[in-house]
Design a protein around this motif. Structure first.
Motif, mmCIF file in Angstrom:
data_model
loop_
_atom_site.group_PDB
_atom_site.id
_atom_site.type_symbol
_atom_site.label_atom_id
_atom_site.label_comp_id
_atom_site.label_asym_id
_atom_site.label_seq_id
_atom_site.Cartn_x
_atom_site.Cartn_y
_atom_site.Cartn_z
ATOM 1 N N ASN A 159 5.346 -3.639 -2.843
ATOM 2 C CA ASN A 159 6.317 -3.981 -1.804
ATOM 3 C C ASN A 159 6.305 -5.470 -1.483
ATOM 4 O O ASN A 159 7.251 -5.988 -0.885
ATOM 5 C CB ASN A 159 6.019 -3.214 -0.510
ATOM 6 C CG ASN A 159 6.450 -1.770 -0.585
ATOM 7 O OD1 ASN A 159 7.450 -1.447 -1.203
ATOM 8 N ND2 ASN A 159 5.685 -0.896 0.039
ATOM 9 N N THR A 166 15.197 3.514 3.320
ATOM 10 C CA THR A 166 13.741 3.506 3.211
ATOM 11 C C THR A 166 13.226 4.766 2.542
ATOM 12 O O THR A 166 13.858 5.830 2.590
ATOM 13 C CB THR A 166 13.071 3.391 4.600
ATOM 14 O OG1 THR A 166 13.288 4.620 5.326
ATOM 15 C CG2 THR A 166 13.627 2.219 5.394
ATOM 16 N N THR A 204 12.641 0.422 -4.543
ATOM 17 C CA THR A 204 12.204 -0.771 -3.819
ATOM 18 C C THR A 204 10.890 -1.308 -4.361
ATOM 19 O O THR A 204 10.702 -2.522 -4.485
ATOM 20 C CB THR A 204 12.084 -0.464 -2.320
ATOM 21 O OG1 THR A 204 13.324 0.069 -1.843
ATOM 22 C CG2 THR A 204 11.746 -1.719 -1.531
ATOM 23 N N LYS A 205 9.955 -0.429 -4.709
ATOM 24 C CA LYS A 205 8.655 -0.870 -5.215
ATOM 25 C C LYS A 205 8.741 -1.395 -6.641
ATOM 26 O O LYS A 205 7.789 -1.992 -7.134
ATOM 27 C CB LYS A 205 7.643 0.286 -5.158
ATOM 28 C CG LYS A 205 7.286 0.758 -3.751
ATOM 29 C CD LYS A 205 6.287 1.896 -3.825
ATOM 30 C CE LYS A 205 6.016 2.505 -2.464
ATOM 31 N NZ LYS A 205 5.372 1.560 -1.528
#
Length: 345
Positions: free
Chosen positions: A12, A63, A208-209
């Motif tokens: 992240n 998220t 996202t990661k």
């Protein structure tokens, strides 16, 4: 001259892939309908259908917490319980979001080596329920982390066995795919083989990661679970007004296998790091290194020396005495791995 820190804190913490930033910029011109009624969001649904080799329902969220919590809410009633590994992200790191969005369902911790549950450990937990007893929550779902919080992966046959066990008891199977790309690269199988072909009902698809800015999606394979998801998402504040900017990220992520290139690099950097650390006196690996996370037990003096050399990582007590966690990313330079190993030596 100041030396920039060499970060192994989390994937992240890394930047955004240039291809994804460019895709965001490209879709910035002009005006299109909001709330998912734009051409890019429609195109993404088609792209995911090709990716998974079947029609799917796609719900964009901002998220991974939202993706997990809303997925579990679709699987489990308020009086139910979700079985998951005792170190799973959904039970340890979601601040009660699954319980909140399920309107009260509980998360039931299950044992298992290296972050993985098995049909045997699930059965042991299942036997602790008094079925059809209104005084107790009832088992409603199972959640698998792929990859796990120990940096390990479930092979497709293990997923299939767990899915068969889950469905035989009238429950749904959720997969937390925050690092799905890393797991796919590690196993060398297709997205379809890892998910719906193995019996997964609903998936939290994370990007996202692995190089995105903020791009997560709920992928629903069981049509019955998709029926109310649009309302759940809106009620949760996750119906994205400018959906095109999230769709653009995921389209770029899937285009030309960017997801695979990013995950392959991150996994390779972790493998180099693990191989280098494992050969040092006093160092042991707490878990098999199968994705882009390395859990190693280091002497305190070595950990202090690494930090003094500008290497950033987390202490990880659940990995054992001297446990530390190192996470690589698509942006981790090979030079940073070499520098950390040189400092460790």
């Amino acid at each position: 001259m100041n030396v920039l820190p060499r970060s192994f804190l989390s994937d992240n913490a890394s930047g955004v892939s240039p291809e994804i930033l460019a895709a965001i910029a490209r879709c910035n011109d002009g005006a299109v309908p909001g709330y998912g009624a734009d051409p890019l969001t429609a195109a993404l649904t088609e792209r995911f259908a090709a990716f998974f080799e079947r029609e799917v329902a796609v719900f964009l969220v901002a998220t991974g917490t939202a993706a997990n919590a809303l997925s579990l809410a679709a699987c489990c009633p308020p009086w139910g319980a979700v079985l998951c590994h005792r170190f799973a992200h959904v039970i340890r790191d979601e601040c009660g979001a699954p319980e909140f969005y399920t309107a009260g369902a509980k998360l039931c911790p299950v044992e298992g080596e290296h972050g993985r549950v098995t049909t045997e450990t699930l059965e042991a937990a299942y036997r602790g329920f008094r079925l059809n007893d209104p005084h107790q929550t009832q088992p409603g779902g199972v959640s698998l982390s792929q990859a796990t919080e120990a940096g390990t992966v479930y092979p497709a046959d293990e997923i299939a066995a767990i899915a068969e066990w889950t469905h035989a008891r009238g429950m749904k199977l959720h997969m937390d795919g925050a690092r799905l790309g890393n797991a796919l690269v590690s196993l060398g199988i297709s997205p379809a083989e890892m998910t719906w072909k193995a019996g997964v009902d609903i998936l939290s698809f994370g990007a996202t990661k692995n190089g995105a800015l903020a791009a997560e999606a709920i992928i629903v394979f069981d049509a019955a679970l998709a029926k109310d998801m649009a309302y759940r998402r809106k009620r949760a504040g996750q119906l994205l007004s400018k959906s095109r900017f999230f769709a653009a990220q995921l389209l770029a992520y899937l285009e030309d296998d960017l997801w695979r290139r990013n995950a392959s690099h991150a996994n390779e950097m972790a493998r180099r790091l693990a191989d280098g650390l494992a050969g040092l006196p006093g160092v042991s690996l707490a878990h098999p290194v199968e994705i882009n996370e390395v859990f190693a037990c280091l002497p305190d003096a070595m950990a202090e020396a690494l930090r003094a050399a500008g290497c950033l990582f987390l202490d990880w007590p659940t990995a054992g005495p001297g446990g530390r966690r190192f996470v690589t990313s698509p942006a981790t330079p090979a030079e940073d791995v070499a520098a950390l190993l040189a400092a460790a030596r």
